[in-house]
Write a protein that holds these residues in place. Structure first.
Motif, PDB file in Angstrom:
ATOM      1  N   LYS A   1      32.379 102.499  69.748  1.00  0.00           N
ATOM      2  CA  LYS A   1      31.291 102.033  68.903  1.00  0.00           C
ATOM      3  C   LYS A   1      29.935 102.262  69.588  1.00  0.00           C
ATOM      4  O   LYS A   1      29.803 102.099  70.801  1.00  0.00           O
ATOM      5  N   LYS A   2      28.941 102.621  68.764  1.00  0.00           N
ATOM      6  CA  LYS A   2      27.574 102.815  69.255  1.00  0.00           C
ATOM      7  C   LYS A   2      26.676 101.702  68.728  1.00  0.00           C
ATOM      8  O   LYS A   2      26.630 101.458  67.516  1.00  0.00           O
ATOM      9  N   VAL A   3      25.968 101.068  69.657  1.00  0.00           N
ATOM     10  CA  VAL A   3      25.037  99.992  69.301  1.00  0.00           C
ATOM     11  C   VAL A   3      23.612 100.461  69.574  1.00  0.00           C
ATOM     12  O   VAL A   3      23.303 100.903  70.682  1.00  0.00           O
ATOM     13  N   ALA A   4      22.765 100.373  68.554  1.00  0.00           N
ATOM     14  CA  ALA A   4      21.344 100.703  68.717  1.00  0.00           C
ATOM     15  C   ALA A   4      20.555  99.416  68.919  1.00  0.00           C
ATOM     16  O   ALA A   4      20.718  98.448  68.160  1.00  0.00           O
ATOM     17  N   TYR A   5      19.720  99.404  69.945  1.00  0.00           N
ATOM     18  CA  TYR A   5      18.785  98.307  70.170  1.00  0.00           C
ATOM     19  C   TYR A   5      17.395  98.771  69.732  1.00  0.00           C
ATOM     20  O   TYR A   5      16.828  99.695  70.327  1.00  0.00           O
ATOM     21  N   VAL A   6      16.868  98.160  68.695  1.00  0.00           N
ATOM     22  CA  VAL A   6      15.527  98.465  68.190  1.00  0.00           C
ATOM     23  C   VAL A   6      14.582  97.367  68.659  1.00  0.00           C
ATOM     24  O   VAL A   6      14.940  96.186  68.652  1.00  0.00           O
ATOM     25  N   GLY A   7      13.371  97.733  69.086  1.00  0.00           N
ATOM     26  CA  GLY A   7      12.414  96.756  69.589  1.00  0.00           C
ATOM     27  C   GLY A   7      11.249  96.527  68.654  1.00  0.00           C
ATOM     28  O   GLY A   7      10.734  97.460  68.037  1.00  0.00           O
ATOM     29  N   ALA A   8      10.828  95.248  68.535  1.00  0.00           N
ATOM     30  CA  ALA A   8       9.679  94.888  67.691  1.00  0.00           C
ATOM     31  C   ALA A   8       8.842  93.826  68.395  1.00  0.00           C
ATOM     32  O   ALA A   8       9.377  92.806  68.847  1.00  0.00           O
TER      33      ALA A   8
ATOM     34  N   ALA B   1      12.640 103.052  62.407  1.00  0.00           N
ATOM     35  CA  ALA B   1      13.448 103.075  63.632  1.00  0.00           C
ATOM     36  C   ALA B   1      14.912 102.780  63.317  1.00  0.00           C
ATOM     37  O   ALA B   1      15.816 103.430  63.865  1.00  0.00           O
ATOM     38  N   VAL B   2      15.152 101.827  62.438  1.00  0.00           N
ATOM     39  CA  VAL B   2      16.524 101.492  62.048  1.00  0.00           C
ATOM     40  C   VAL B   2      17.185 102.688  61.369  1.00  0.00           C
ATOM     41  O   VAL B   2      18.326 103.060  61.683  1.00  0.00           O
ATOM     42  N   ASP B   3      16.473 103.305  60.438  1.00  0.00           N
ATOM     43  CA  ASP B   3      17.026 104.461  59.721  1.00  0.00           C
ATOM     44  C   ASP B   3      17.335 105.609  60.672  1.00  0.00           C
ATOM     45  O   ASP B   3      18.388 106.262  60.566  1.00  0.00           O
ATOM     46  N   ASN B   4      16.441 105.861  61.619  1.00  0.00           N
ATOM     47  CA  ASN B   4      16.658 106.958  62.573  1.00  0.00           C
ATOM     48  C   ASN B   4      17.846 106.668  63.486  1.00  0.00           C
ATOM     49  O   ASN B   4      18.623 107.575  63.822  1.00  0.00           O
ATOM     50  N   ALA B   5      17.988 105.402  63.892  1.00  0.00           N
ATOM     51  CA  ALA B   5      19.125 105.034  64.737  1.00  0.00           C
ATOM     52  C   ALA B   5      20.436 105.215  63.978  1.00  0.00           C
ATOM     53  O   ALA B   5      21.427 105.717  64.538  1.00  0.00           O
TER      54      ALA B   5
ATOM     55  N   GLU C   1      22.925  88.658  53.993  1.00  0.00           N
ATOM     56  CA  GLU C   1      22.503  87.634  54.938  1.00  0.00           C
ATOM     57  C   GLU C   1      22.630  88.145  56.372  1.00  0.00           C
ATOM     58  O   GLU C   1      23.701  88.594  56.790  1.00  0.00           O
ATOM     59  N   ILE C   2      21.510  88.060  57.111  1.00  0.00           N
ATOM     60  CA  ILE C   2      21.427  88.540  58.493  1.00  0.00           C
ATOM     61  C   ILE C   2      21.136  87.346  59.400  1.00  0.00           C
ATOM     62  O   ILE C   2      20.269  86.527  59.100  1.00  0.00           O
ATOM     63  N   SER C   3      21.845  87.247  60.514  1.00  0.00           N
ATOM     64  CA  SER C   3      21.629  86.151  61.456  1.00  0.00           C
ATOM     65  C   SER C   3      20.414  86.410  62.327  1.00  0.00           C
ATOM     66  O   SER C   3      20.229  87.512  62.855  1.00  0.00           O
ATOM     67  N   VAL C   4      19.580  85.369  62.491  1.00  0.00           N
ATOM     68  CA  VAL C   4      18.456  85.386  63.425  1.00  0.00           C
ATOM     69  C   VAL C   4      18.698  84.252  64.423  1.00  0.00           C
ATOM     70  O   VAL C   4      19.062  83.142  64.037  1.00  0.00           O
ATOM     71  N   THR C   5      18.486  84.519  65.713  1.00  0.00           N
ATOM     72  CA  THR C   5      18.803  83.535  66.743  1.00  0.00           C
ATOM     73  C   THR C   5      17.758  83.555  67.850  1.00  0.00           C
ATOM     74  O   THR C   5      17.120  84.582  68.096  1.00  0.00           O
ATOM     75  N   GLN C   6      17.564  82.397  68.514  1.00  0.00           N
ATOM     76  CA  GLN C   6      16.683  82.271  69.680  1.00  0.00           C
ATOM     77  C   GLN C   6      17.304  81.336  70.698  1.00  0.00           C
ATOM     78  O   GLN C   6      18.028  80.406  70.334  1.00  0.00           O
ATOM     79  N   THR C   7      16.948  81.537  71.966  1.00  0.00           N
ATOM     80  CA  THR C   7      17.548  80.745  73.051  1.00  0.00           C
ATOM     81  C   THR C   7      16.629  79.660  73.606  1.00  0.00           C
ATOM     82  O   THR C   7      17.028  78.919  74.502  1.00  0.00           O
TER      83      THR C   7
ATOM     84  N   LEU D   1      10.390  89.739  58.491  1.00  0.00           N
ATOM     85  CA  LEU D   1      10.804  91.075  58.904  1.00  0.00           C
ATOM     86  C   LEU D   1      12.163  91.412  58.280  1.00  0.00           C
ATOM     87  O   LEU D   1      12.361  92.510  57.752  1.00  0.00           O
ATOM     88  N   VAL D   2      13.093  90.466  58.320  1.00  0.00           N
ATOM     89  CA  VAL D   2      14.400  90.678  57.697  1.00  0.00           C
ATOM     90  C   VAL D   2      14.243  90.871  56.188  1.00  0.00           C
ATOM     91  O   VAL D   2      14.852  91.773  55.604  1.00  0.00           O
ATOM     92  N   ASN D   3      13.418  90.025  55.562  1.00  0.00           N
ATOM     93  CA  ASN D   3      13.193  90.133  54.113  1.00  0.00           C
ATOM     94  C   ASN D   3      12.702  91.509  53.698  1.00  0.00           C
ATOM     95  O   ASN D   3      12.967  91.954  52.577  1.00  0.00           O
ATOM     96  N   ASN D   4      11.991  92.195  54.591  1.00  0.00           N
ATOM     97  CA  ASN D   4      11.336  93.457  54.253  1.00  0.00           C
ATOM     98  C   ASN D   4      12.073  94.688  54.777  1.00  0.00           C
ATOM     99  O   ASN D   4      11.529  95.794  54.709  1.00  0.00           O
ATOM    100  N   THR D   5      13.292  94.518  55.295  1.00  0.00           N
ATOM    101  CA  THR D   5      14.029  95.655  55.847  1.00  0.00           C
ATOM    102  C   THR D   5      15.486  95.606  55.410  1.00  0.00           C
ATOM    103  O   THR D   5      15.965  94.611  54.878  1.00  0.00           O
ATOM    104  N   ARG D   6      16.164  96.683  55.687  1.00  0.00           N
ATOM    105  CA  ARG D   6      17.622  96.759  55.474  1.00  0.00           C
ATOM    106  C   ARG D   6      18.237  97.543  56.632  1.00  0.00           C
ATOM    107  O   ARG D   6      17.558  98.335  57.284  1.00  0.00           O
ATOM    108  N   GLY D   7      19.504  97.310  56.892  1.00  0.00           N
ATOM    109  CA  GLY D   7      20.197  98.075  57.927  1.00  0.00           C
ATOM    110  C   GLY D   7      20.250  97.413  59.288  1.00  0.00           C
ATOM    111  O   GLY D   7      20.936  97.908  60.189  1.00  0.00           O
ATOM    112  N   ILE D   8      19.544  96.302  59.472  1.00  0.00           N
ATOM    113  CA  ILE D   8      19.638  95.536  60.719  1.00  0.00           C
ATOM    114  C   ILE D   8      20.844  94.607  60.601  1.00  0.00           C
ATOM    115  O   ILE D   8      21.019  93.928  59.588  1.00  0.00           O
TER     116      ILE D   8
END
Length: 512
Positions: free
Chosen positions: A144-151, A187-191, A250-256, A219-226
């Motif tokens: 499996k390939k995981v892409a890390y996108v930065g914002a 960036a998500v689309d290119n990844a 539904e996409i999970s958002v988390t903070q530590t 940001l989640v509301n305005n994108t797809r593919g994350i």
């Protein structure tokens, strides 16, 4: 016996079977470490333990705000943090707003020394067609390939404006607020086009819309593919909130939280499910020997500089609440009163002011060392006295308290001034100025007043730029932590006494 305990603890932390036909992927994450350097050995040790047990593919990533935040960053201008990161083997990190505190040139130097892949889809040098850093990086775990996108939040252009504009206001670097969501989507689309099976967003945007209205939820509301958002910036603690993306998924958002209160664990199961969990750092029984040795060495170097006792306090000088939330960003605190008084005294001004975001750490009851003071006020900010009209002062107080009860780094801590905040109408009333005899009188709207503050809060983005055009009456080379040290020694005689045991009633908040 110890090995048996650690093996059982690893099974508990993993939350998955230790024997599986196809291994899961575990991505450990942290945000807003702010120089809480003891946590690095924990996250690295846990990652190493998982990899050594061969129960899953394990990696670690960083979601920004690591170069600054306490004494360790301040006295080395981020060098000590770069020294640690060089050994961390993070698979990716994104930039927080505080990476820009020392300017872009210094940031670039430190990140090059750290050697960690930096991802940020929306940081551009002005006029350049390509971003300064890679928008994403792809790592392969098994098949499996995981892409890390930065914002990085575009709000940084306000918070650390001195890194984005020259002294004439000419744009040097751009976080692209007008096309922010589009750049992340690109960036998500290119990844995905490059073959990424999963896309993990390393975000330093936060959950609460602030000065420019951005949030990770939006940001989640305005994108797809994350697939999942590992977030930072607002110092919140939550394992996962489900937010719908453009497709209604539904996409999970988390903070530590901050300063390694927790280490985050993202589990990607073989069947493609995303499960987020927080682990208290104190509960992690693993360490990385190299990181521990590096951190111990840094502690010794910091101690040599900062161990001098400056004063004593019988009580804590409060910045955070019991949940480690920055209450100094939403209400008056005794630490805020003390800092603002120090500015006012040192600069001989009518009013002293510091933004809540510039006061970073509590000072616990007991002896106060020089290191404690730098830890509370860790930046390179110097002091100024400026001339402010009563109307400008009123506008600034209204603007910088408009988000109450939401915590905001522009919230003012004050001296020589008191006022009332109306949290529902977002207005300010009853502004009074302290007279020489200690009493207060209503502000004179026909007058100008002298205000002591930092260079950051005058011309580099603090207080929402409300004072940017105000003329300078006096420029000082004194660092803001030096001002507090001097005040504790010279005015308070090395003891805070009872005067600062509680907030002094300078800021009243009412719900109307």
């Amino acid at each position: 016996m110890v090995r048996k305990f650690c093996f059982s603890m690893l099974a508990l932390i993993m939350g998955c079977h230790l024997v599986m036909a196809q291994k899961s992927i575990v991505i450990l994450y942290e945000n807003d470490a702010h120089c809480g350097i003891d946590g690095y050995t924990k996250i690295a040790g846990l990652r190493d333990a998982i990899n050594q047990s061969d129960t899953a593919y394990a990696a670690a990533v960083c979601c920004g705000d690591f170069l600054q935040g306490n004494t360790t960053g301040a006295i080395s201008k981020g060098q000590y943090i770069a020294d640690i990161l060089r050994h961390m083997d993070y698979h990716a990190l994104t930039l927080g707003n505080h990476e820009f505190d020392y300017g872009v040139s210094r940031m670039k130097q430190l990140l090059e020394e750290a050697g960690t892949p930096v991802v940020c889809a929306n940081l551009y040098e002005a006029g350049e067609p390509q971003p300064l850093y890679a928008p994403y990086v792809i790592h392969q775990y098994g098949n499996k390939k995981v892409a890390y996108v930065g914002a990085t939040t575009p709000e940084t252009m306000i918070l650390e404006g001195y890194s984005f504009y020259d002294t004439n206001g000419i744009l040097l670097y751009d976080l692209k607020p007008k096309t922010f969501y589009q750049l992340i989507q690109q960036a998500v689309d290119n990844a995905r086009a490059e073959g990424a099976d999963y896309v993990v967003l390393l975000s330093h945007v936060g959950e609460t819309p602030q000065s420019l209205g951005f949030s990770s939820y939006r940001l989640v509301n305005n994108t797809r593919g994350i697939d999942v958002v590992l977030d930072g910036h607002s110092h919140e603690i939550f394992e996962g909130v489900k937010i719908k993306n453009l497709d209604g998924k539904e996409i999970s958002v988390t903070q530590t939280g901050t300063q390694f209160a927790n280490v985050g664990k993202l589990l990607i199961t073989p069947d493609g499910r995303f499960i987020t969990h927080l682990i208290k750092s104190q509960d992690i029984p693993y360490e990385n020997a190299t990181i521990t040795a590096t951190v111990d060495s840094i502690h010794q170097m910091v101690k040599a500089v900062t161990s001098e006792v400056v004063a004593h306090s019988d009580y804590t000088l409060v910045v955070t609440d019991e949940n480690n939330q920055m209450m100094v960003r939403g209400q008056e605190t005794n630490a805020g009163d003390l800092v603002a008084d120090a500015y006012r005294y040192v600069m001989k001004a009518d009013i002293g002011m510091e933004n809540g975001g510039g006061i970073r750490n509590d000072i616990r009851a007991g002896d106060i060392t020089y290191g404690d003071i730098i830890g509370m006020l860790p930046y390179d900010n110097t002091l100024r006295r400026i001339s402010v009209t009563a109307q400008q002062l009123q506008q600034m107080l209204t603007r910088c308290t408009a988000l109450v009860p939401v915590l905001d780094g522009n919230f003012p801590q004050v001296s020589g001034l008191r006022f009332t905040i109306h949290s529902k109408s977002h207005t300010v009333s009853d502004i009074e100025i302290q007279r020489a005899d200690g009493s207060y009188a209503p502000i004179d709207m026909q007058r100008t007043y002298s205000v002591a503050l930092t260079n950051y809060n005058h011309d580099a983005g603090g207080f929402f730029d409300c004072f940017k055009k105000c003329p300078v009456l006096q420029e000082s080379s004194l660092r803001y932590y030096e001002a507090l040290s001097n005040y504790l020694r010279e005015v308070l005689g090395g003891n805070t006494g009872q005067r600062y045991a509680q907030p002094q009633g300078r800021i009243k908040i009412v719900e109307d």
